[in-house]
Scaffold this active site. Structure first.
Site, PDB file in Angstrom:
ATOM      1  N   ASP A 144      83.730  31.485-104.771  1.00 22.31           N
ATOM      2  CA  ASP A 144      83.227  31.652-106.135  1.00 22.31           C
ATOM      3  C   ASP A 144      82.844  33.084-106.471  1.00 22.31           C
ATOM      4  O   ASP A 144      82.046  33.333-107.367  1.00 22.31           O
ATOM      5  CB  ASP A 144      82.000  30.745-106.332  1.00 22.31           C
ATOM      6  CG  ASP A 144      80.917  30.997-105.291  1.00 22.31           C
ATOM      7  OD1 ASP A 144      80.984  32.022-104.576  1.00 22.31           O
ATOM      8  OD2 ASP A 144      79.996  30.167-105.183  1.00 22.31           O
TER       9      ASP A 144
ATOM     10  N   GLU B 103      88.035  26.184-100.574  1.00 19.30           N
ATOM     11  CA  GLU B 103      86.637  25.825-100.840  1.00 19.30           C
ATOM     12  C   GLU B 103      86.447  25.487-102.325  1.00 19.30           C
ATOM     13  O   GLU B 103      85.548  25.963-102.997  1.00 19.30           O
ATOM     14  CB  GLU B 103      85.676  26.938-100.410  1.00 19.30           C
ATOM     15  CG  GLU B 103      84.244  26.461-100.235  1.00 19.30           C
ATOM     16  CD  GLU B 103      83.279  27.593 -99.925  1.00 19.30           C
ATOM     17  OE1 GLU B 103      82.963  27.760 -98.733  1.00 19.30           O
ATOM     18  OE2 GLU B 103      82.850  28.300-100.845  1.00 19.30           O
TER      19      GLU B 103
ATOM     20  N   GLU C 105      78.098  32.574-109.928  1.00 20.87           N
ATOM     21  CA  GLU C 105      79.116  31.898-109.118  1.00 20.87           C
ATOM     22  C   GLU C 105      79.471  30.497-109.600  1.00 20.87           C
ATOM     23  O   GLU C 105      80.630  30.090-109.521  1.00 20.87           O
ATOM     24  CB  GLU C 105      78.662  31.855-107.652  1.00 20.87           C
ATOM     25  CG  GLU C 105      78.695  33.200-106.951  1.00 20.87           C
ATOM     26  CD  GLU C 105      77.450  34.030-107.197  1.00 20.87           C
ATOM     27  OE1 GLU C 105      77.400  35.171-106.702  1.00 20.87           O
ATOM     28  OE2 GLU C 105      76.528  33.550-107.896  1.00 20.87           O
TER      29      GLU C 105
ATOM     30  N   HIS D 182      69.611  37.384-100.753  1.00 27.32           N
ATOM     31  CA  HIS D 182      70.431  38.344-101.487  1.00 27.32           C
ATOM     32  C   HIS D 182      70.891  37.838-102.849  1.00 27.32           C
ATOM     33  O   HIS D 182      71.391  38.603-103.665  1.00 27.32           O
ATOM     34  CB  HIS D 182      71.676  38.710-100.677  1.00 27.32           C
ATOM     35  CG  HIS D 182      72.698  37.614-100.631  1.00 27.32           C
ATOM     36  ND1 HIS D 182      72.557  36.513 -99.813  1.00 27.32           N
ATOM     37  CD2 HIS D 182      73.864  37.425-101.313  1.00 27.32           C
ATOM     38  CE1 HIS D 182      73.591  35.715 -99.981  1.00 27.32           C
ATOM     39  NE2 HIS D 182      74.402  36.228-100.886  1.00 27.32           N
TER      40      HIS D 182
ATOM     41  N   ARG E  42      71.821  36.895-106.521  1.00 30.70           N
ATOM     42  CA  ARG E  42      71.502  37.600-107.761  1.00 30.70           C
ATOM     43  C   ARG E  42      70.400  36.893-108.546  1.00 30.70           C
ATOM     44  O   ARG E  42      69.539  37.538-109.149  1.00 30.70           O
ATOM     45  CB  ARG E  42      72.772  37.734-108.619  1.00 30.70           C
ATOM     46  CG  ARG E  42      72.609  38.572-109.872  1.00 30.70           C
ATOM     47  CD  ARG E  42      73.935  38.652-110.618  1.00 30.70           C
ATOM     48  NE  ARG E  42      74.921  39.418-109.884  1.00 30.70           N
ATOM     49  CZ  ARG E  42      75.125  40.723-110.027  1.00 30.70           C
ATOM     50  NH1 ARG E  42      74.395  41.406-110.894  1.00 30.70           N
ATOM     51  NH2 ARG E  42      76.044  41.334-109.324  1.00 30.70           N
TER      52      ARG E  42
ATOM     53  N   HIS F 207      70.193  43.199 -97.009  1.00 29.72           N
ATOM     54  CA  HIS F 207      71.434  43.280 -97.772  1.00 29.72           C
ATOM     55  C   HIS F 207      71.586  44.679 -98.371  1.00 29.72           C
ATOM     56  O   HIS F 207      70.596  45.292 -98.792  1.00 29.72           O
ATOM     57  CB  HIS F 207      71.415  42.225 -98.893  1.00 29.72           C
ATOM     58  CG  HIS F 207      72.747  41.964 -99.500  1.00 29.72           C
ATOM     59  ND1 HIS F 207      73.244  42.709-100.554  1.00 29.72           N
ATOM     60  CD2 HIS F 207      73.715  41.056 -99.206  1.00 29.72           C
ATOM     61  CE1 HIS F 207      74.442  42.258-100.875  1.00 29.72           C
ATOM     62  NE2 HIS F 207      74.754  41.265-100.077  1.00 29.72           N
TER      63      HIS F 207
END
Length: 369
Positions: free
Chosen positions: A96, A118, A132, A209, A211, A242
């Site tokens: 994604d 996936e 995503e 990490h 967003r 990250h």
């Protein structure tokens, strides 16, 4: 020979697509051509190299602090140029990410079949994970074949009126990657991590990490980690930082100076697997760790409010705790106060290590080989 372009840009994509690249490369009729978009500039290339894969093309799309629209624009143009020069017969994308979505869209514009590895994971909340969830749903509209990792993913696609004969349950290739790790690689990872961690004591793995967790949510998560490190001084809290500066600056400001918190550069794939093998608890907002942790019987607290990987939660292998400081502390204490012998579940709900072979067989059938 049928040429298949494989678009990869992030470390999770590299991990999950590497076994498929290797499987296709062993066949005589399907020739994989890997394009590294550079979305994770260093991490992706290092991970591909670990699997012995050299990308045929590396794109230059990353800019400091660029927004999603700017990244999408650069990716789409660069991927269109790559497809024009490589002239593949089809395109494989995974998951994604923006690299996956733009790879699929560029292929669609050139009337090339898109194969989605996936496929079908859904949270049903466009803000969780962001962006995503939206990218994955939009990608489903243009894919020719959907390689769903689980039966739940297949049902989600059917509910969106995706043609049943285009959906195939294959398992998740991330389990194939786990099975490909050698003891030599894991031993080298052990030596590095033992040197990095120092001492003894229970290991707690922390990764953050996403967003949607940037900003106040990240602050609440880090306050929980800081509190837990004080309450459990015998534990070692390992947090690979990250590279996104929005994450790194906040992590270092909140946790630098804590004696039992080890902040490190991103771990290599074997190092991360070794850490999961030996940790007593993981706190993570990662999708990949949700899939990998069950293979090791690793208790996992998912730092999200929604997840597109419900199988682990439904089987009691993971628990959603969001970004609430007190909830994270309470749930982590419940694990750390009651150490137990880890037992691996009868089977990982996300795959059995055969996904890449199933996908390769389905691709050969698609091209009538």
């Amino acid at each position: 020979m049928t040429k298949i372009a494989i678009i990869v840009g992030t470390r999770p994509e590299a991990i999950k697509l590497a076994p498929l690249v290797q499987t296709l490369a062993r066949q005589s009729a399907l020739s994989p051509v890997v394009c590294n978009t550079g979305q994770h500039e260093q991490l992706c290339g290092e991970t591909l190299a670990y699997f012995g894969i050299k990308a045929a093309a590396k794109l230059d799309v990353m800019r400091a602090n660029q927004g999603l629209a700017a990244l999408q624009g650069r990716l789409l143009r660069a991927l269109d140029d790559f497809l024009a020069s490589a002239a593949p017969d089809g395109v494989i994308v995974q998951g994604d990410t923006m690299s996956a979505f733009c790879g699929a869209l560029a292929a669609f514009y050139r009337r090339l079949p898109v194969f989605h590895v996936e496929a079908g994971l859904r949270s049903r909340d466009l803000g969780e994970p962001f962006p995503e969830e939206a990218l994955r749903q939009m990608l489903a509209r243009i894919a020719a074949l959907h390689f769903a990792p689980t039966e739940a993913a297949r049902k989600a696609l059917l509910a969106e009126n995706i043609a049943a004969d285009s959906i195939h349950v294959t398992g998740n290739t991330v389990i194939d990657a786990l099975d490909s790790l050698t003891e030599t690689a894991l031993d080298a990872a052990r030596q590095r991590l033992e040197q990095l961690l120092g001492g003894t004591g229970p290991l707690v793995l922390v990764t953050v990490h996403r967003r949607e967790n940037h900003g106040p949510r990240l602050g609440r998560i880090l306050r929980a980690v800081r509190a837990l490190s004080g309450q459990f001084p015998a534990c070692r809290f390992l947090l690979p930082v990250h590279p996104n500066p929005n994450v790194g600056e906040a992590v270092r400001a909140a946790l630098s100076g804590q004696a039992n918190v080890i902040l490190t550069q991103p771990l290599s794939y074997p190092e991360m697997v070794y850490a999961m093998r030996h940790a007593v608890l993981a706190l993570s907002d990662s999708g990949g760790i949700q899939e990998e942790a069950p293979s090791f019987g690793l208790p996992l607290l998912v730092l999200r409010y929604e997840t597109e990987r419900r199988e682990g939660v439904e089987r009691g292998l993971a628990k959603l705790v969001g970004a609430d400081t007190e909830t994270i502390i309470a749930e982590a204490r419940a694990v750390l106060d009651s150490p137990r012998n880890r037992c691996r579940p009868p089977a990982n709900p996300y795959g059995d290590g055969m996904a890449s072979r199933r996908i390769a067989t389905l691709l050969a059938k698609f091209y009538s080989m």
